[in-house]
Design a protein around this motif. Structure first.
Motif, mmCIF file in Angstrom:
data_model
loop_
_atom_site.group_PDB
_atom_site.id
_atom_site.type_symbol
_atom_site.label_atom_id
_atom_site.label_comp_id
_atom_site.label_asym_id
_atom_site.label_seq_id
_atom_site.Cartn_x
_atom_site.Cartn_y
_atom_site.Cartn_z
ATOM 1 N N SER A 70 32.450 11.156 27.395
ATOM 2 C CA SER A 70 31.195 11.366 28.110
ATOM 3 C C SER A 70 31.010 10.282 29.162
ATOM 4 C CB SER A 70 30.019 11.321 27.117
ATOM 5 O OG SER A 70 29.835 9.986 26.647
ATOM 6 N N ASP A 71 30.034 10.508 30.037
ATOM 7 C CA ASP A 71 29.577 9.429 30.906
ATOM 8 C C ASP A 71 28.727 8.463 30.067
ATOM 9 O OD1 ASP A 71 30.745 10.563 33.179
ATOM 10 O OD2 ASP A 71 28.969 11.813 33.552
ATOM 11 N N TRP A 72 28.448 7.311 30.625
ATOM 12 C CA TRP A 72 27.518 6.405 29.967
ATOM 13 C C TRP A 72 26.110 7.017 30.022
ATOM 14 C CZ3 TRP A 72 29.213 2.586 27.069
ATOM 15 C CH2 TRP A 72 30.463 2.025 27.337
ATOM 16 N N PHE A 73 25.379 6.949 28.923
ATOM 17 C CA PHE A 73 24.024 7.499 28.899
ATOM 18 C C PHE A 73 23.093 6.543 28.165
ATOM 19 C CE2 PHE A 73 26.407 9.247 25.304
ATOM 20 C CZ PHE A 73 25.569 9.025 24.222
ATOM 21 N N TRP A 108 28.917 1.115 22.661
ATOM 22 C CA TRP A 108 27.565 0.682 23.034
ATOM 23 C C TRP A 108 27.712 -0.547 23.920
ATOM 24 C CZ3 TRP A 108 22.983 1.656 19.432
ATOM 25 C CH2 TRP A 108 21.807 1.092 19.925
ATOM 26 N N ILE A 109 27.181 -0.473 25.137
ATOM 27 C CA ILE A 109 27.265 -1.595 26.062
ATOM 28 C C ILE A 109 25.871 -2.173 26.264
ATOM 29 C CG2 ILE A 109 27.065 -0.111 28.117
ATOM 30 C CD1 ILE A 109 28.927 -2.076 29.548
ATOM 31 N N TYR A 162 15.857 -0.212 24.282
ATOM 32 C CA TYR A 162 15.603 0.482 25.540
ATOM 33 C C TYR A 162 16.903 0.685 26.326
ATOM 34 C CZ TYR A 162 10.494 0.599 25.523
ATOM 35 O OH TYR A 162 9.176 0.887 25.250
ATOM 36 N N GLY A 163 16.970 1.843 27.020
ATOM 37 C CA GLY A 163 18.076 2.042 27.944
ATOM 38 C C GLY A 163 17.811 1.305 29.235
ATOM 39 N N ASN A 171 20.662 -1.009 27.500
ATOM 40 C CA ASN A 171 21.618 -0.403 26.572
ATOM 41 C C ASN A 171 22.092 0.950 27.089
ATOM 42 O OD1 ASN A 171 21.330 -2.277 24.052
ATOM 43 N ND2 ASN A 171 19.216 -1.759 24.616
ATOM 44 N N ARG A 172 23.401 1.205 26.933
ATOM 45 C CA ARG A 172 23.983 2.505 27.257
ATOM 46 C C ARG A 172 25.065 2.823 26.228
ATOM 47 N NH1 ARG A 172 26.579 1.950 32.777
ATOM 48 N NH2 ARG A 172 26.794 -0.203 32.070
#
Length: 215
Positions: A70-73, A108-109, A162-163, A171-172
Motif C-alpha cells: 500500500s501507499d503510506w496512510f 509504522w513510521i 495522530y496521523g 504517524n503513518r
C-alpha cells in the motif's frame, strides 16, 4: 683393297660381339640427384558468411511482481477510540487468503523518520516498564487486519496516535503482502519465518530494497 675391306668387317664383327656381352648391371650407380623445389602453397579459401543473430529472449518477470503493498496512510481509529486504547480496521481481500508460507507486514513510521515493524512497543527509559504497545491481528478469512495501540501510564499524547495535526505529520502506516511462492523466509516476530534467511523483516530498508518496493 679387298684385303683391307675384309679386315674392317672382321674388326666390326668383333666389336659388336663385345658390346653384346656387356650388361646394364655392370655399370656403377650414379649419384642421387638434388631434391626438387617445393611446390607453391595453395590459395586460402574465402571466409564463410556470418550467421544471423538469434532472437532476443523474453524479459523475465519483475522480482516484486506478486508482492502487494500500500501507499503510506494515516491511522484512522475506526473500531474504537478512547484516551488510552485505540483500534483501526484495515481491509484488503488479500489479507483473507491463505498465506501459510507467506507474510503480511505492517510498518509504522513516526514523525522523526523511524520505521518499525508492527508489533512494536515503547518502554520507559528509566524503569524499563511498558508504556505503549502496538499490535497487529489478522482476522482469519475476513480480509481484515486490526491495528491496536494502548497506553498504560497515562492518556495518549498527540504524537502517539495522530496521523497529522496542526501541519505536522506524526504517524503513518503501510502494509506489504508477500505470497508464499516468493517469500524469502525473512525473520519476523509476528509471522512464520525461516530463521536461516538473511532477510530481516523488521528492517524496512532491507525489505524495500529486496523486493524493489518504492516509497
Amino acid at each position: 683393297m679387298k684385303k683391307l675391306k675384309g679386315i674392317s668387317k672382321l674388326l666390326l664383327f668383333v666389336l659388336l660381339i663385345g658390346l653384346a656381352g656387356c650388361s646394364a648391371e655392370d655399370g656403377a650407380v650414379g649419384p642421387q640427384g638434388e631434391p626438387g623445389k617445393d611446390g607453391i602453397d595453395g590459395v586460402d579459401g574465402e571466409d564463410g558468411t556470418d550467421g544471423q543473430d538469434g532472437a532476443d529472449g523474453t524479459d523475465g518477470q519483475d522480482g516484486n511482481a506478486n508482492v502487494i503493498y500500500s501507499d503510506w496512510f494515516y491511522p484512522v481509529w475506526n473500531e474504537f477510540d478512547t484516551p488510552r486504547a485505540k483500534r483501526m480496521v484495515v481491509k484488503n481481500p488479500e489479507f483473507g487468503k491463505n498465506y501459510d508460507d507467506g507474510v503480511i507486514l505492517f510498518y509504522w513510521i513516526t514523525n522523526n523518520g523511524s520505521t518499525f515493524l508492527v508489533p512494536w512497543n515503547t518502554y520507559s527509559t528509566s524503569t524499563g516498564a511498558l508504556i505503549i504497545s502496538r499490535s497487529m491481528n489478522i482476522r482469519g478469512g475476513s480480509g481484515d487486519v486490526w491495528i491496536t495501540i494502548r497506553r498504560y501510564d497515562r492518556d495518549f499524547e498527540i504524537r502517539d496516535t495522530y496521523g497529522q495535526y496542526d501541519g505536522i505529520t506524526y504517524n503513518r502506516l503501510r502494509y506489504v503482502i508477500i505470497p508464499g511462492n516468493i517469500n524469502a523466509g525473512g525473520k519476523s516476530s509476528s509471522n512464520k519465518a525461516n530463521e536461516k534467511s538473511p532477510l530481516d523483516y523488521s528492517n524496512y530498508e532491507a525489505v524495500k530494497a529486496f523486493y524493489n518496493i518504492p516509497d
